[in-house]
Scaffold this active site. Structure first.
Site, PDB file in Angstrom:
ATOM      1  N   ARG A  63      28.100  35.254  -7.640  1.00 36.15           N
ATOM      2  CA  ARG A  63      26.785  34.921  -8.185  1.00 36.15           C
ATOM      3  C   ARG A  63      25.889  34.455  -7.041  1.00 36.15           C
ATOM      4  NH1 ARG A  63      27.339  28.774 -10.843  1.00 36.15           N
ATOM      5  NH2 ARG A  63      27.995  27.825  -8.891  1.00 36.15           N
ATOM      6  N   GLN A 111      29.055  21.508  -6.988  1.00 41.13           N
ATOM      7  CA  GLN A 111      29.683  20.212  -6.711  1.00 41.13           C
ATOM      8  C   GLN A 111      30.560  20.283  -5.458  1.00 41.13           C
ATOM      9  OE1 GLN A 111      29.295  21.585  -9.756  1.00 41.13           O
ATOM     10  NE2 GLN A 111      29.375  20.067 -11.399  1.00 41.13           N
ATOM     11  N   HIS A 148      19.344  28.457 -11.233  1.00 43.16           N
ATOM     12  CA  HIS A 148      20.075  29.599 -11.789  1.00 43.16           C
ATOM     13  C   HIS A 148      19.343  30.919 -11.562  1.00 43.16           C
ATOM     14  CE1 HIS A 148      22.561  26.604 -13.657  1.00 43.16           C
ATOM     15  NE2 HIS A 148      21.568  26.134 -14.394  1.00 43.16           N
ATOM     16  N   PHE A 196      31.844  30.499 -10.371  1.00 40.24           N
ATOM     17  CA  PHE A 196      32.075  29.349 -11.239  1.00 40.24           C
ATOM     18  C   PHE A 196      33.050  29.796 -12.323  1.00 40.24           C
ATOM     19  CE2 PHE A 196      30.601  26.299 -14.612  1.00 40.24           C
ATOM     20  CZ  PHE A 196      31.010  25.160 -13.961  1.00 40.24           C
ATOM     21  N   LYS A 255       0.855  -1.193   0.000  1.00 44.04           N
ATOM     22  CA  LYS A 255       0.000   0.000   0.000  1.00 44.04           C
ATOM     23  C   LYS A 255       0.882   1.232   0.000  1.00 44.04           C
ATOM     24  CE  LYS A 255      -4.311  -0.040   0.624  1.00 44.04           C
ATOM     25  NZ  LYS A 255      -5.164  -0.632  -0.426  1.00 44.04           N
ATOM     26  N   THR A 282      -3.099  -5.562   0.478  1.00 40.48           N
ATOM     27  CA  THR A 282      -2.593  -4.198   0.677  1.00 40.48           C
ATOM     28  C   THR A 282      -3.481  -3.471   1.693  1.00 40.48           C
ATOM     29  OG1 THR A 282      -3.825  -3.155  -1.137  1.00 40.48           O
ATOM     30  CG2 THR A 282      -1.715  -4.158  -1.692  1.00 40.48           C
ATOM     31  N   ASP A 283      -4.742  -3.839   1.722  1.00 42.97           N
ATOM     32  CA  ASP A 283      -5.654  -3.245   2.714  1.00 42.97           C
ATOM     33  C   ASP A 283      -5.207  -3.608   4.134  1.00 42.97           C
ATOM     34  OD1 ASP A 283      -8.213  -1.724   2.971  1.00 42.97           O
ATOM     35  OD2 ASP A 283      -8.763  -3.527   4.104  1.00 42.97           O
TER      36      ASP A 283
HETATM   37  O1  LIG Z   1      28.122  25.146  -9.739  1.00 35.95           O
HETATM   38  C1  LIG Z   1      28.045  24.920 -10.966  1.00 35.95           C
HETATM   39  N1  LIG Z   1      28.372  23.701 -11.444  1.00 35.95           N
HETATM   40  C2  LIG Z   1      28.292  23.396 -12.773  1.00 35.95           C
HETATM   41  O2  LIG Z   1      28.602  22.247 -13.199  1.00 35.95           O
HETATM   42  C3  LIG Z   1      27.838  24.399 -13.643  1.00 35.95           C
HETATM   43  N2  LIG Z   1      27.604  24.435 -14.997  1.00 35.95           N
HETATM   44  C4  LIG Z   1      27.123  25.661 -15.274  1.00 35.95           C
HETATM   45  O3  LIG Z   1      26.751  26.060 -16.419  1.00 35.95           O
HETATM   46  N3  LIG Z   1      27.059  26.431 -14.153  1.00 35.95           N
HETATM   47  C5  LIG Z   1      27.496  25.665 -13.116  1.00 35.95           C
HETATM   48  N4  LIG Z   1      27.614  25.904 -11.790  1.00 35.95           N
END
Ligand SMILES: O=c1[nH]c(=O)c2[nH]c(=O)[nH]c2[nH]1
Length: 318
Positions: free
Chosen positions: A192, A239, A267, A175, A30, A75-76
């Site tokens: 940014r 990352q 973004h 970046f 369920k 499932t009930d």
């Molecule tokens: O932090 C980021 N990682 C990316 O892999 C990436 N690629 C991108 O266009 N902008 C960013 N910013």
């Protein structure tokens, strides 16, 4: 449809055509049992609010091949079990799912395992004259807590997590240094907005004490660490920030074996205000909702064995 039903009702397994077609992995149960538990401590109430999914794995071949439901715990019934177990309290989503997994695997010989998932929703007391009200609550608008228990025989994998933890910082993110080719138009930046909805799941190490952990306390601390680490240092990329967040959680919590993330890069583009005779020193942004970067990774410990079957219970990284 009629032909299939007639065949299932009349054929036995031995008569199933030998056409080389067999049943693959299967599970059933369920989904999304919405259970709210009110604990009444006199006039002072508290609530726990869960969305629980129960799925059993085991010997269910006859149900699929022969229409024989002798092994099919309805499932009930699974839904009713969730409500009945809530009568004794929930405690933490992880502990509640462990109880359900133990019940189904010990009550029915042919249930060899399964997976139990929960989302839990937090409620805060409504503040009246500076005091938290006894029995009136407001949903807290942040993340959704998640939990998964996967049973494989006597083994239990416990995965806690959260999703929808939306965070943003207005600077200390950039970046640069990425490869440029004929399709690259992105400009390098060292200032940014960085914004994401954090989805994270962490798997508890499988030792004998895992069941006795204070899952609620650990949850609160992991959330605190994730938030602090998001902002603690300059982000060279989402990352790098993801890895910092994971590393900090594992460093503080030896009982956690690994943590996985799925984080969209939400973004925010600087709007060109020049056509309107205005400058824009990183103050006005277009918050784009798609497309978005999607950054996913596991952060684990050296030498840590992969436990793929635990993660199969959840899609992709989260
Ligand atoms: O932090 C980021 N990682 C990316 O892999 C990436 N690629 C991108 O266009 N902008 C960013 N910013």
């Amino acid at each position: 449809m009629t032909d299939i039903m007639t065949r299932r009702q009349t054929e036995t397994a031995a008569e199933t055509p030998d056409d080389g077609i067999i049943l693959g992995p299967n599970q059933y149960g369920k989904a999304e049992v919405r259970v709210v538990k009110v604990t009444r401590d006199g006039d002072r109430h508290s609530i726990e609010d869960l969305n629980v999914t129960s799925q059993l794995r085991g010997d269910f071949e006859a149900a699929h091949l022969d229409g024989d439901n002798g092994h099919v715990v309805a499932t009930d019934t699974q839904k009713n079990t969730v409500f009945s177990f809530a009568r004794d309290g929930i405690g933490s989503p992880e502990a509640f799912l462990l109880r359900l997994s133990d019940h189904f695997t010990s009550s029915f010989d042919w249930v060899e395992g399964g997976r139990w998932l929960a989302e839990s929703y937090a409620w805060d007391r409504i503040q009246v004259d500076g005091e938290g009200h006894d029995h009136s609550f407001v949903r807290s608008g942040q993340e959704t807590r998640t939990a998964v228990v996967v049973a494989e025989g006597a083994e239990r994998h416990i995965i806690a997590g959260l999703k929808g933890l939306t965070v943003l910082k207005t600077t200390q993110s950039g970046f640069v240094g990425f490869p440029k080719d004929r399709y690259t138009s992105l400009k390098e930046t060292t200032d940014r907005i960085l914004a994401t909805d954090v989805s994270a799941r962490w798997r508890y190490a499988q030792d004998a004490d895992a069941r006795d952990l204070d899952f609620n306390e650990i949850y609160a601390d992991v959330k605190r660490i994730l938030l602090e680490e998001f902002t603690r240092q300059y982000s060279a990329a989402l990352q790098a920030t993801l890895f910092d967040m994971g590393r900090a959680v594992l460093a503080a919590h030896p009982e956690i074996a690994e943590i996985r993330f799925s984080m969209p890069n939400k973004h925010h583009f600087v709007v060109d205000l020049e056509p309107y005779g205005l400058d824009n020193p990183n103050e006005v942004f277009f918050a784009s909702d798609r497309s978005y970067g999607l950054i996913e990774a596991a952060v684990t410990r050296e030498g840590q064995a992969e436990v793929a079957s635990a993660w199969e219970a959840v899609s992709s990284f989260c």
